[in-house]
Design a protein around this motif. Sequence first.
Motif, PDB file in Angstrom:
ATOM      1  N   GLY A 207      20.487  56.241  28.964  1.00 26.90           N
ATOM      2  CA  GLY A 207      19.082  56.299  29.319  1.00 26.90           C
ATOM      3  C   GLY A 207      18.531  54.987  29.836  1.00 26.90           C
ATOM      4  O   GLY A 207      19.124  54.336  30.703  1.00 26.90           O
ATOM      5  N   LYS A 208      17.401  54.563  29.296  1.00 26.27           N
ATOM      6  CA  LYS A 208      16.724  53.346  29.767  1.00 26.27           C
ATOM      7  C   LYS A 208      17.543  52.086  29.535  1.00 26.27           C
ATOM      8  O   LYS A 208      17.298  51.052  30.164  1.00 26.27           O
ATOM      9  N   TYR A 209      18.523  52.151  28.634  1.00 20.64           N
ATOM     10  CA  TYR A 209      19.344  50.980  28.341  1.00 20.64           C
ATOM     11  C   TYR A 209      20.620  50.934  29.181  1.00 20.64           C
ATOM     12  O   TYR A 209      21.432  50.020  29.014  1.00 20.64           O
ATOM     13  N   ALA A 210      20.798  51.883  30.054  1.00 21.99           N
ATOM     14  CA  ALA A 210      22.059  51.999  30.784  1.00 21.99           C
ATOM     15  C   ALA A 210      22.251  50.827  31.754  1.00 21.99           C
ATOM     16  O   ALA A 210      21.313  50.379  32.407  1.00 21.99           O
ATOM     17  N   GLN A 211      23.481  50.346  31.826  1.00 18.25           N
ATOM     18  CA  GLN A 211      23.917  49.376  32.813  1.00 18.25           C
ATOM     19  C   GLN A 211      25.169  49.946  33.478  1.00 18.25           C
ATOM     20  O   GLN A 211      25.875  50.755  32.877  1.00 18.25           O
ATOM     21  N   ARG A 212      25.425  49.506  34.710  1.00 12.98           N
ATOM     22  CA  ARG A 212      26.608  50.014  35.410  1.00 12.98           C
ATOM     23  C   ARG A 212      27.531  48.879  35.805  1.00 12.98           C
ATOM     24  O   ARG A 212      27.098  47.754  36.047  1.00 12.98           O
ATOM     25  N   ILE A 213      28.810  49.226  35.831  1.00 12.81           N
ATOM     26  CA  ILE A 213      29.799  48.293  36.340  1.00 12.81           C
ATOM     27  C   ILE A 213      30.683  49.031  37.340  1.00 12.81           C
ATOM     28  O   ILE A 213      30.856  50.244  37.257  1.00 12.81           O
ATOM     29  N   ARG A 214      31.176  48.326  38.310  1.00 14.99           N
ATOM     30  CA  ARG A 214      32.248  48.805  39.178  1.00 14.99           C
ATOM     31  C   ARG A 214      33.281  47.703  39.194  1.00 14.99           C
ATOM     32  O   ARG A 214      33.068  46.654  39.805  1.00 14.99           O
ATOM     33  N   ALA A 215      34.375  47.951  38.469  1.00 18.49           N
ATOM     34  CA  ALA A 215      35.347  46.892  38.198  1.00 18.49           C
ATOM     35  C   ALA A 215      34.592  45.746  37.521  1.00 18.49           C
ATOM     36  O   ALA A 215      34.023  45.950  36.459  1.00 18.49           O
ATOM     37  N   THR A 216      34.499  44.551  38.145  1.00 19.49           N
ATOM     38  CA  THR A 216      33.786  43.450  37.499  1.00 19.49           C
ATOM     39  C   THR A 216      32.451  43.144  38.163  1.00 19.49           C
ATOM     40  O   THR A 216      31.846  42.116  37.871  1.00 19.49           O
ATOM     41  N   VAL A 308      38.030  35.634  62.657  1.00 20.19           N
ATOM     42  CA  VAL A 308      39.103  34.944  61.947  1.00 20.19           C
ATOM     43  C   VAL A 308      38.662  33.505  61.681  1.00 20.19           C
ATOM     44  O   VAL A 308      37.974  32.891  62.508  1.00 20.19           O
ATOM     45  N   ILE A 309      39.066  32.980  60.518  1.00 23.67           N
ATOM     46  CA  ILE A 309      38.721  31.609  60.133  1.00 23.67           C
ATOM     47  C   ILE A 309      39.944  30.718  60.314  1.00 23.67           C
ATOM     48  O   ILE A 309      41.059  31.079  59.936  1.00 23.67           O
ATOM     49  N   VAL A 310      39.688  29.546  60.864  1.00 23.34           N
ATOM     50  CA  VAL A 310      40.699  28.483  60.925  1.00 23.34           C
ATOM     51  C   VAL A 310      40.152  27.322  60.106  1.00 23.34           C
ATOM     52  O   VAL A 310      39.064  26.824  60.391  1.00 23.34           O
ATOM     53  N   GLU A 311      40.887  26.917  59.076  1.00 28.02           N
ATOM     54  CA  GLU A 311      40.394  25.828  58.230  1.00 28.02           C
ATOM     55  C   GLU A 311      41.526  24.872  57.900  1.00 28.02           C
ATOM     56  O   GLU A 311      42.710  25.207  58.018  1.00 28.02           O
ATOM     57  N   SER A 312      41.129  23.677  57.487  1.00 32.42           N
ATOM     58  CA  SER A 312      42.116  22.660  57.155  1.00 32.42           C
ATOM     59  C   SER A 312      42.933  23.097  55.947  1.00 32.42           C
ATOM     60  O   SER A 312      42.417  23.730  55.020  1.00 32.42           O
ATOM     61  N   PHE A 313      44.206  22.766  55.974  1.00 34.38           N
ATOM     62  CA  PHE A 313      45.113  23.150  54.889  1.00 34.38           C
ATOM     63  C   PHE A 313      45.052  22.108  53.791  1.00 34.38           C
ATOM     64  O   PHE A 313      45.296  20.926  54.014  1.00 34.38           O
ATOM     65  N   ILE A 314      44.651  22.593  52.617  1.00 34.72           N
ATOM     66  CA  ILE A 314      44.566  21.706  51.454  1.00 34.72           C
ATOM     67  C   ILE A 314      45.843  21.866  50.646  1.00 34.72           C
ATOM     68  O   ILE A 314      46.204  22.969  50.231  1.00 34.72           O
ATOM     69  N   THR A 315      46.530  20.780  50.410  1.00 36.10           N
ATOM     70  CA  THR A 315      47.783  20.862  49.654  1.00 36.10           C
ATOM     71  C   THR A 315      47.485  20.819  48.155  1.00 36.10           C
ATOM     72  O   THR A 315      46.525  20.178  47.714  1.00 36.10           O
ATOM     73  N   GLY A 316      48.279  21.507  47.420  1.00 31.14           N
ATOM     74  CA  GLY A 316      48.107  21.510  45.972  1.00 31.14           C
ATOM     75  C   GLY A 316      48.402  22.876  45.383  1.00 31.14           C
ATOM     76  O   GLY A 316      48.923  23.773  46.061  1.00 31.14           O
ATOM     77  N   LYS A 317      48.064  23.020  44.134  1.00 28.60           N
ATOM     78  CA  LYS A 317      48.270  24.282  43.432  1.00 28.60           C
ATOM     79  C   LYS A 317      47.038  25.179  43.572  1.00 28.60           C
ATOM     80  O   LYS A 317      45.936  24.698  43.831  1.00 28.60           O
ATOM     81  N   ASP A 318      47.262  26.454  43.332  1.00 30.07           N
ATOM     82  CA  ASP A 318      46.207  27.461  43.500  1.00 30.07           C
ATOM     83  C   ASP A 318      45.640  27.807  42.114  1.00 30.07           C
ATOM     84  O   ASP A 318      46.369  28.284  41.237  1.00 30.07           O
ATOM     85  N   TYR A 319      44.341  27.559  41.946  1.00 31.51           N
ATOM     86  CA  TYR A 319      43.697  27.832  40.663  1.00 31.51           C
ATOM     87  C   TYR A 319      42.539  28.816  40.863  1.00 31.51           C
ATOM     88  O   TYR A 319      41.789  28.712  41.838  1.00 31.51           O
ATOM     89  N   ARG A 320      42.394  29.745  39.935  1.00 34.11           N
ATOM     90  CA  ARG A 320      41.247  30.658  39.926  1.00 34.11           C
ATOM     91  C   ARG A 320      40.388  30.340  38.704  1.00 34.11           C
ATOM     92  O   ARG A 320      40.845  30.411  37.565  1.00 34.11           O
ATOM     93  N   CYS A 321      39.129  29.965  38.968  1.00 32.69           N
ATOM     94  CA  CYS A 321      38.174  29.691  37.894  1.00 32.69           C
ATOM     95  C   CYS A 321      37.229  30.875  37.777  1.00 32.69           C
ATOM     96  O   CYS A 321      36.576  31.260  38.759  1.00 32.69           O
ATOM     97  N   LEU A 322      37.147  31.461  36.604  1.00 32.97           N
ATOM     98  CA  LEU A 322      36.264  32.599  36.374  1.00 32.97           C
ATOM     99  C   LEU A 322      34.956  32.103  35.769  1.00 32.97           C
ATOM    100  O   LEU A 322      34.943  31.489  34.709  1.00 32.97           O
ATOM    101  N   GLY A 467      39.293  39.840  39.762  1.00 36.36           N
ATOM    102  CA  GLY A 467      40.125  40.549  38.803  1.00 36.36           C
ATOM    103  C   GLY A 467      40.288  39.743  37.514  1.00 36.36           C
ATOM    104  O   GLY A 467      40.302  38.515  37.525  1.00 36.36           O
ATOM    105  N   PHE A 468      40.422  40.475  36.410  1.00 35.82           N
ATOM    106  CA  PHE A 468      40.526  39.827  35.105  1.00 35.82           C
ATOM    107  C   PHE A 468      41.961  39.716  34.605  1.00 35.82           C
ATOM    108  O   PHE A 468      42.231  38.980  33.653  1.00 35.82           O
ATOM    109  N   ARG A 469      42.885  40.455  35.198  1.00 37.31           N
ATOM    110  CA  ARG A 469      44.181  40.588  34.535  1.00 37.31           C
ATOM    111  C   ARG A 469      44.953  39.277  34.481  1.00 37.31           C
ATOM    112  O   ARG A 469      45.762  39.078  33.578  1.00 37.31           O
ATOM    113  N   MET A 470      44.706  38.344  35.418  1.00 39.18           N
ATOM    114  CA  MET A 470      45.407  37.063  35.344  1.00 39.18           C
ATOM    115  C   MET A 470      44.943  36.250  34.148  1.00 39.18           C
ATOM    116  O   MET A 470      45.647  35.347  33.692  1.00 39.18           O
TER     117      MET A 470
END
Length: 930
Positions: A207-216, A308-322, A467-470
């Motif tokens: 009812g009035k308290y309902a919230q919706r999610i689609r994935a995250t 299409v995007i062309v951007e400078s290549f950043i060297t390093g590791k790939d991190y995902r911050c949630l 995504g959350f699974r990682m």
Amino acid sequence: MSIDRPAPAGPLAPDLRIIEERVYRGGNIWSYRPAVHLVVDLGVLEGYPTNTIPGFTDGLLELLPRVGGHTCSRGHEGGFGERLREGTWVGHVAEHVALQLQQEAGHDERRGKTRMVKDRPGVYNVVYGYTDEGVGLSAGRLAVRLINHLIEPEDEFDFAEELELFLRRAERTAFGPSTAAILEEAASRDIPFIRLNSASLVQLGQGKYAQRIRATMTSHTGALAVDIASDKDMTIKLLGSAGLPVPKQETCRTEDGAVEAARRVGYPVVVKPLDGNHGRGVGLNLDNPDDVRAAFAVAKEQSRNGWVIVESFITGKDYRCLIVGGRMRAIAERVPAHVIGDGTNTIEQLVAITNADPRRGVGHEKVLTRIAVDDAAIERVKDQGYAMDDVPPEGTMVKLALTGNMSTGGISIDRTFDAHPDNVEIAEEAARVIGLDVAGIDFICPDITAPVRETGGAICEVNAAPGFRMHTHPTVGEPQFIAKPVVDLLFPPGAPSRVPIVAVTGTNGKTTTSRMIAHIFKETGKKVGMTSTDGIVIDERLVIKSDASGPRSARMVLQNPRVEVAVMEVARGGILREGLGYDRNDIAVVTNIAPDHLGMKGIDTLEQLADVKAVIVEAVPRDGFAILNADDPHVRRMRNRCSGNIVWYSLKPEDSKERAFINARLRRGGRAVVLDRTERGDMIVIKHGSRSMQLAWTHLLPATFGGTAMFNVANAMAAAGAAFAAGIGLHEIRQGLRTFTTSYYLSPGRMNLINVRGMEVIVDYCHNAPGMEVLGQFVDRYADRKAATSEWGKISRIGMIATAGDRRDEDLRELGRVAARYFDVLVVREDQRLRGRQPGEAAELIREGIREADAAGGVRVRAAETVLDEVDAVRHCVARANPGDIVVLCVDNHAKVVAELETITHSAQAGSSGDEPGDPDFDARTHPAG
């Protein structure tokens, strides 16, 4: 189940078959929780328990070894295996196989029971729990096929292949890891959810308290923020303008433009689609124009708008911050899909070994994704100096993808507590700049433990719906419980998620009681959603006109964002067909149990009918209430099924055994609504322990017709008990009952009193013998009171009666016998839907009952006629009546009947021309039901 029956003379055959399927979406007669119900016929297998079928048990345990470990009724692991070897029936086996198949699909279901159908040897009710109803049904069907196959092999049946198909279907319909994590957290907080489509759109709360999610993505996620995050060029510009570290980039639509952009940005570069996702179409570390042209074609194919995007290549590791709610909640290092050489296997073999990990599946269904060996993967291996059939040296990493996305087969390493505070602050600021409540910030940097402003790292993307699974299932490291802050966003600690649900059931009076309860809540300023046999009403507006007393209608009410209180009329048919449609009700009201609908769907006795109605009482939580009629022994016995508190109500006098029963409960602090009879009239009194609170004189309540309609007095007492249990004050309850009338607009088809040509016409839905009994008693009292002041002389009583054709023959005769005691003239009609009978058949059975009563003597009826069509019967009754008479019309389609009465009234007022305009809600020419 005993196994000491003689085997039949017939040969053993694979006769197990499903003859009926039902899915219960809420509490039901078998279980407090959703369940699948199969009615199965064993055929000749009824004479062959499992220990008499050669090779059956060994064959089953070979194909499904874990099924033997079920505890079953033995209460210890392996109990079902023991039952198989001792001998049990294949219907019971189907239950356990269906449960095990669901467990194979990752659905932890363990609830089930198998019971023989009464008076039907060889036919069983097989009931078991489910997580996804489609998967649950498929499990039952596959279980039956497997059992028959074990008895007599079927050439076209390959169980391994069928199991694979079943598991794939389960993967397609299952929630993804991100949605599942949020729902598990919601369930742990007792927040209900409703799946709104076959994918990941879910409603949390009611009812009035309902919230919706689609994935995250959540109800709080801004559409503009999602659009900005989807536009990678705009994202980088906004972040750069906020002083955050980002790579240089340009957008283009042609190969030549991409080459020129790469020259200006400076090699090496990254080429990727402007609006892509999951790392598709990304080219990394491109250091010459030819590579840029080749990568441009791939990126453009994945771009929805061609940019299409062309951007400078950043060297390093790939991190995902949630980032959730503006704060960093988890960080994962993403490692591209790869294999590690062992000096023995080829790269192709290493990929197969890696994909055999049970954690890997297709797409996002499991915590890891299988590595796909496509042209891009082969090219990537080639760039590292290998072919797919080469054997790399031991310990050598061979990458099969450029990006570390989980969806392309990558793995994750938890780095939540390793990040430098400056990097955390940058990620949180990036989410705020874009405006996302849940955001995935992609960092490329040499080391997340060092400030990126010093090491040269940058933010390359901001992702909506990350995504959350990682994070919840990292390949290396500790899982992070990130669903909690997401649910905290939608439902802060202490915030409500449920609206009060009042469920009303019984044989007679449930619709009027539901309307009274809804009216009382409305008088307190609440927006009420109500289901009834007339339709769905939201805040006094009829939104759907139909019989809406089933579970689907209940779910529709709970999905409406305006609803603050839900009042559900719950019918026997809906409970038997689909269960309640929700997990629990705060208040359950049971009016009475009387013989109606018997002989249908296996319900043959009042005790069985009471068991069905008691489902809403069983759905009352410990802090809830059941409002029970103490005058009905079947309802009284329901107290043993209630986990919560009970409010009793009774019409009986003080010296009755029912009041003694109630008084004993009141002495222990119980609650009750009783009727105190005095010289001034009958007073409804609410009692709580030793306290007594006078509520209202019955003759002052409009719905009781001056106190003569005792069934509405009982309905008002039930409604008062429900409102009192809900915490509504006495003044509000009293005001609600005093302003509730049985007018057509407020209570259509329930005791509507209409003056037609000087006659008092009452329109009601009465359709069974118990209802006719109380209606007839009311007519007696009302007619006697009217005769004392009438100027018309003798008052005649004309009744139009009928009932549904699917009732038992004896029920139809009994209706006629009861009606004959209270009416001078009876007109028998039939419903438009004959429900399996021939025209005139049901009417003739009612006429038989009238004739039987007349022959026995002591009845009032002096004339009985048959007019099958409802509107024609209405005209006939009015024609038979004189001014001052009482006409009672027991209707099927109340809208058509009231429209006809309006037409007759208008015709009389206008000299019977019948052409004058009428009320459009009543006029048969304009009413939707006319």
